[in-house]
Design a protein around this motif. Structure first.
Motif, mmCIF file in Angstrom:
data_model
loop_
_atom_site.group_PDB
_atom_site.id
_atom_site.type_symbol
_atom_site.label_atom_id
_atom_site.label_comp_id
_atom_site.label_asym_id
_atom_site.label_seq_id
_atom_site.Cartn_x
_atom_site.Cartn_y
_atom_site.Cartn_z
ATOM 1 N N SER A 399 40.504 65.238 70.548
ATOM 2 C CA SER A 399 39.619 64.129 70.429
ATOM 3 C C SER A 399 38.731 63.656 71.180
ATOM 4 C CB SER A 399 41.015 62.904 70.829
ATOM 5 O OG SER A 399 40.340 61.600 71.579
ATOM 6 N N ILE A 400 38.200 64.944 72.484
ATOM 7 C CA ILE A 400 37.500 64.331 73.349
ATOM 8 C C ILE A 400 36.286 65.165 72.582
ATOM 9 C CG2 ILE A 400 36.377 65.884 75.596
ATOM 10 C CD1 ILE A 400 39.261 64.645 76.296
ATOM 11 N N SER A 401 36.511 66.695 71.947
ATOM 12 C CA SER A 401 35.385 67.233 71.506
ATOM 13 C C SER A 401 34.976 67.262 69.882
ATOM 14 C CB SER A 401 36.236 69.003 71.489
ATOM 15 O OG SER A 401 36.718 69.159 69.918
ATOM 16 N N LYS A 402 35.650 66.339 69.063
ATOM 17 C CA LYS A 402 34.939 66.087 67.879
ATOM 18 C C LYS A 402 34.472 64.409 67.706
ATOM 19 C CE LYS A 402 36.609 69.847 65.567
ATOM 20 N NZ LYS A 402 36.661 70.509 64.031
ATOM 21 N N GLY A 403 34.928 64.076 69.081
ATOM 22 C CA GLY A 403 34.866 62.176 69.572
ATOM 23 C C GLY A 403 34.215 61.774 70.099
ATOM 24 N N VAL A 404 35.144 62.203 71.969
ATOM 25 C CA VAL A 404 33.840 61.433 72.611
ATOM 26 C C VAL A 404 32.649 62.315 72.896
ATOM 27 C CG1 VAL A 404 34.088 61.201 74.999
ATOM 28 C CG2 VAL A 404 35.414 60.616 74.067
ATOM 29 N N VAL A 405 32.302 63.919 72.633
ATOM 30 C CA VAL A 405 31.333 64.184 73.339
ATOM 31 C C VAL A 405 30.510 64.236 72.472
ATOM 32 C CG1 VAL A 405 30.517 67.122 73.617
ATOM 33 C CG2 VAL A 405 32.544 65.496 74.703
ATOM 34 N N PRO A 406 30.433 64.129 71.074
ATOM 35 C CA PRO A 406 29.721 64.211 69.452
ATOM 36 C C PRO A 406 29.076 62.527 69.751
ATOM 37 C CG PRO A 406 31.289 64.953 68.870
ATOM 38 C CD PRO A 406 31.592 63.883 70.577
ATOM 39 N N GLY A 411 27.285 60.561 68.077
ATOM 40 C CA GLY A 411 27.564 61.161 66.645
ATOM 41 C C GLY A 411 29.217 60.280 66.448
ATOM 42 N N PRO A 412 29.319 61.267 65.172
ATOM 43 C CA PRO A 412 29.409 62.462 64.952
ATOM 44 C C PRO A 412 28.574 62.651 63.649
ATOM 45 C CG PRO A 412 31.384 60.635 63.617
ATOM 46 C CD PRO A 412 31.108 59.775 64.360
ATOM 47 N N TRP A 413 28.434 61.436 62.810
ATOM 48 C CA TRP A 413 27.440 61.181 61.458
ATOM 49 C C TRP A 413 27.755 61.473 60.458
ATOM 50 C CZ3 TRP A 413 22.110 64.746 62.317
ATOM 51 C CH2 TRP A 413 21.457 63.249 63.491
ATOM 52 N N PHE A 414 29.271 62.884 60.195
ATOM 53 C CA PHE A 414 29.315 62.832 59.245
ATOM 54 C C PHE A 414 31.005 62.690 59.384
ATOM 55 C CE2 PHE A 414 25.992 66.201 59.505
ATOM 56 C CZ PHE A 414 25.337 66.264 58.785
ATOM 57 N N TRP A 415 31.895 62.367 58.084
ATOM 58 C CA TRP A 415 32.577 61.385 57.568
ATOM 59 C C TRP A 415 33.022 62.299 56.484
ATOM 60 C CZ3 TRP A 415 34.092 58.119 62.155
ATOM 61 C CH2 TRP A 415 33.340 57.672 62.631
ATOM 62 N N GLY A 425 35.914 61.491 61.264
ATOM 63 C CA GLY A 425 34.571 62.425 61.927
ATOM 64 C C GLY A 425 34.230 63.485 62.182
ATOM 65 N N PHE A 426 33.683 64.169 61.505
ATOM 66 C CA PHE A 426 33.627 65.524 60.799
ATOM 67 C C PHE A 426 31.493 66.033 62.467
ATOM 68 C CE2 PHE A 426 36.334 64.979 58.324
ATOM 69 C CZ PHE A 426 37.915 65.973 58.709
ATOM 70 N N PRO A 427 31.923 66.482 62.699
ATOM 71 C CA PRO A 427 30.432 66.392 63.636
ATOM 72 C C PRO A 427 30.069 67.808 63.537
ATOM 73 C CG PRO A 427 32.089 66.098 65.566
ATOM 74 C CD PRO A 427 32.831 65.524 64.505
ATOM 75 N N SER A 428 28.534 68.173 63.184
ATOM 76 C CA SER A 428 28.050 69.740 62.708
ATOM 77 C C SER A 428 28.184 70.176 64.224
ATOM 78 C CB SER A 428 26.822 69.427 62.546
ATOM 79 O OG SER A 428 25.867 69.135 63.162
ATOM 80 N N TRP A 429 28.436 71.523 64.509
ATOM 81 C CA TRP A 429 28.823 72.274 65.626
ATOM 82 C C TRP A 429 26.969 71.860 66.775
ATOM 83 C CZ3 TRP A 429 24.130 75.182 67.312
ATOM 84 C CH2 TRP A 429 23.437 75.993 65.772
#
Length: 734
Positions: A399-406, A411-415, A425-429
């Motif tokens: 939740s933090i690494s792929k939600g809050v931080v992007p 972000g995340p831009w990509f779903w 959400g599937f944010p890029s690296w």
């Protein structure tokens, strides 16, 4: 007013000046009106929270410097603007009295971080309240005049985007469960309001869903309107909160406001009606109570009214969502941190000040929370089942690494969406890397440049990383996928807490080593403005792409087609049957049945245990012919239409036994007259069906088991010849 009384007392030794003294008192009143912020004014008149308070809180604006003092020339000019004729003023008062008046009412120039001793403005006894205007105060500056219009403009833009979102949306999953439950019985019954909805206790949300369904069943327009209105209240409440924390309408407040308004962290829970009924009241309640507690710390408010208002809001928020229990610790942390930043005397003094300023509110919040906790533990099964701490930690980290931080960079831009699940959400690296760089850099800069910023940062991290753990823990099971955390629907309140922390850090005193770099303001402000625009643009990219994925769902088309089909067949009874798997899975039984979802419609067939025309809704919501699978069969009767064999109770043998289940019987018959026939299986309740004279078929749903079908004519003189029957399940005809 206390301040006015002090001013008048100070003028008593000079009563010999006659009219000059009277006029000086008028000037003192004018200075007071110019100086006091509307936080003070609103409190003196009852502390109402609204747009009037918000505009009043903007009595001054941040001009980019640490020193909050006001040039006495500016204040003197305002006085002369108020009274007009400068010469007339000077004719009535002694020389130098204007200078005394201005200097005695202008804010002190001591830096908040400077140790000025007990005589300094920030050094009071711990038992006393802080200044009514908070740690900052000042006169109206040109910058303040555009802060409110810009803030309201941002809210208007946000509402336009959110309106577009819901206009493209429709009901989804739990929405249909809420509608089905609302159609079962009285919306004011205890069973309906206090239902344990997958561990959620939310009577107010059920009530609102029930009212909406009663007014316009399966009409998306009304739920969409409730979401937009809820978002409007939440956005205004957050704007008020940020202004109250800052003490005035600072341009810098627009940064955390823009973050809250546009971050994708709040979008998924908003677009889903059932989730919005939970999270929007939570955000509204958290913003109102936190703002109220800061007003109590400032003092000079109608304490009783503010406390009552905050407690009522807390109770209402709890009635919508159990997570609203976190409003209390957020309010306590906000009060403590505000007092810590407003006073140099340390942690113990801040705790003492925050407790004394809102003692009645804290006691009330604790009492309400204790009562609610007992009720929640009694009425729900949130802790039932097998739960995993390891999975909880994995969900929190994702939740933090792929939600809050992007989310901090829009972000995340990509779903992606795996129907029937919601978008994930599937944010890029590189987007996650950009988010981590921003988060780490912002934390490092805040710690380097601001005193006591570590306390604020620690509180925000504790909320985002720790306080969401209980909710995630209740969602863990062997069937839970870690992608659940990537739906972002558990993050709206975290976005609000981050905005609160951002604003508090803006208030923190600058460290002494940063006082000599004020020239940085010349380039920092345009950079900040550009960053806000970039964040909004990035967030809108994520929002638009989310909407595209959310729209890729069969529910809307299915419901629209089903309403039309059911209206066309309203005179033909219909069997109950489940919705398509891509609309609602069987785990939602019995609320995945068409009889539950469409119960509130007026133009529809009666859903019952018999029909003379077997048809069902297909996966697209269209009516289609159906048939019964031949799990078991019977032989045709020995008679004929002109010589019926069934004239009384009879048992018709099956070609094999049936397990205890809900079976459908397809029974062809020839009756000599209209009447009623009772049909049943062993161990189940018999069903009475009407029959018509002549050759026809009837379809009956029976519960039970056994090896024989029991029939009995109920109408005197009714006789029937039965054809070969099929007992099985209903399927669509090929």
């Amino acid at each position: 007013m206390v301040l006015l009384a002090t001013e008048r007392a100070a003028t008593e030794p000079e009563q010999q000046h006659g009219e000059g003294v009277t006029f000086l008192t008028q000037l003192a009143e004018a200075v007071e009106d110019l100086h006091l912020t509307a936080v003070h004014q609103a409190g003196a008149t009852g502390g109402h929270a609204g747009l009037t308070d918000l505009l009043g809180d903007c009595g001054a604006a941040l001009d980019g410097s640490e020193d909050d003092c006001v040039d006495t020339v500016d204040l003197r000019a305002q006085l002369f603007d108020v009274f007009g004729d400068i010469a007339h003023v000077r004719a009535q008062i002694e020389p130098g009295q204007i200078d005394w008046l201005v200097s005695s009412h202008a804010p002190k120039c001591a830096t908040r971080g400077e140790a000025t001793g007990k005589s300094g403005p920030m050094h009071r006894r711990a038992s006393t309240l802080l200044s009514p205007t908070g740690p900052t105060a000042g006169a109206v500056t040109p910058a303040a005049r555009w802060v409110v219009p810009v803030a309201l403009g941002l809210i208007v833009i946000q509402l336009a985007v959110r309106s577009w979102l819901v206009a493209r949306g429709n009901f989804y999953w739990d929405d249909l469960i809420l509608i089905g439950r609302a159609s079962e019985g009285s919306m004011f019954s205890w069973d309906f309001l206090m239902h344990d909805h997958d561990g959620h206790l939310m009577p107010a949300a059920f009530l609102l869903a029930g009212i909406t369904t009663e007014i316009a069943p399966l009409n998306w327009a009304l739920p969409a309107i409730t979401l937009v209105i809820g978002q409007l209240f939440a956005s205004l409440a957050v704007l008020r909160l940020l202004v109250v924390i800052a003490g005035r309408c600072r341009p810098a407040v627009l940064m955390p406001l823009a973050f809250y308004l546009f971050t994708p962290m709040t979008v998924p829970a908003y677009n889903w009606w059932a989730a919005g009924l939970n999270t929007l009241p939570l955000q509204i309640g958290m913003a109102i109570v936190a703002a109220d507690v800061v007003q109590l710390c400032r003092g000079e408010v109608d304490r009783r009214r503010v406390i009552i208002r905050a407690l009522v809001v807390f109770v209402v928020a709890l009635a919508f969502f159990e997570k609203s229990v976190l409003i209390a610790p957020v309010a306590a942390a906000t009060a403590f941190l505000w007092c810590l930043l407003a006073d140099d005397r340390g942690v113990r003094a801040a705790v003492h000040s925050a407790w004394n300023a809102a003692r009645g509110l804290w006691i009330g919040l604790i009492a309400i929370t204790a009562v609610w906790a007992v009720g929640y533990a009694t009425l729900t099964s949130a802790t039932a089942g097998e739960h995993s701490i390891t999975q909880t930690i994995a969900l929190a980290w994702r939740s933090i690494s792929k939600g809050v931080v992007p989310g901090t960079v829009g972000g995340p831009w990509f779903w992606e969406r795996w129907i029937p699940s919601p978008p994930m959400g599937f944010p890029s690296w590189w987007l996650m890397a950009a988010g981590w760089l921003l988060v780490v850099g912002a934390i490092a800069y805040a710690l380097w440049s601001r005193q006591r910023a570590g306390w604020v940062i620690g509180a925000v991290i504790a909320y985002v990383a720790v306080l969401q753990v209980p909710l995630l823990w209740s969602r863990t099971s062997e069937n839970t996928a870690l992608e659940l955390a990537q739906t972002l629907r558990y993050l709206p309140d975290s976005a609000l807490v981050i905005a609160i922390g951002f604003t508090l850090i803006l208030l923190a005193p600058k460290r002494s080593r940063t006082h000599g770099v004020d020239d940085a303001q010349r380039w920092l402000r345009p950079v900040a403005i550009a960053a806000v625009f970039a964040f909004i643009a990035s967030s809108l990219v994520s929002t638009v792409r989310f909407s595209t994925e959310w729209r890729d769902d069969p529910t809307a088309d299915y419901l629209a087609n089903a309403r039309t089909s059911l209206a066309e067949a309203k005179d033909t009874p219909m069997f109950d049957h489940p919705l398509p798997l891509l609309v609602l899975l069987p785990v939602a039984y019995p609320y995945n049945q068409v009889s539950k979802v469409f119960a509130g419609l007026d133009d529809r067939p009666e859903f019952g245990r018999w029909t003379d025309k077997l048809q069902v809704l297909d996966d697209n919501g269209h009516l289609t012919p159906a048939e019964v699978t031949p799990r078991r069969t019977t032989e045709a009767g020995a008679g004929a239409c002109d010589d019926p064999e069934i004239t009384g109770p009879a048992s018709i043998d099956l070609d094999g036994p049936l397990l205890d289940w809900l079976w459908t019987v397809a029974l062809p018959y020839c009756a000599n007259t209209d009447g009623e026939l009772q049909i049943g299986l062993a161990g189940g309740e018999p069903v009475t069906v009407p029959v018509q004279a002549g050759l026809h078929s009837t379809y009956v749903q029976l519960g039970g088991s056994g090896t024989a079908l029991q029939v009995r004519p109920l109408t005197p003189g009714l006789a029937l010849h039965l054809g070969a029957a099929r007992i099985g399940e209903v399927v669509r005809s090929p």
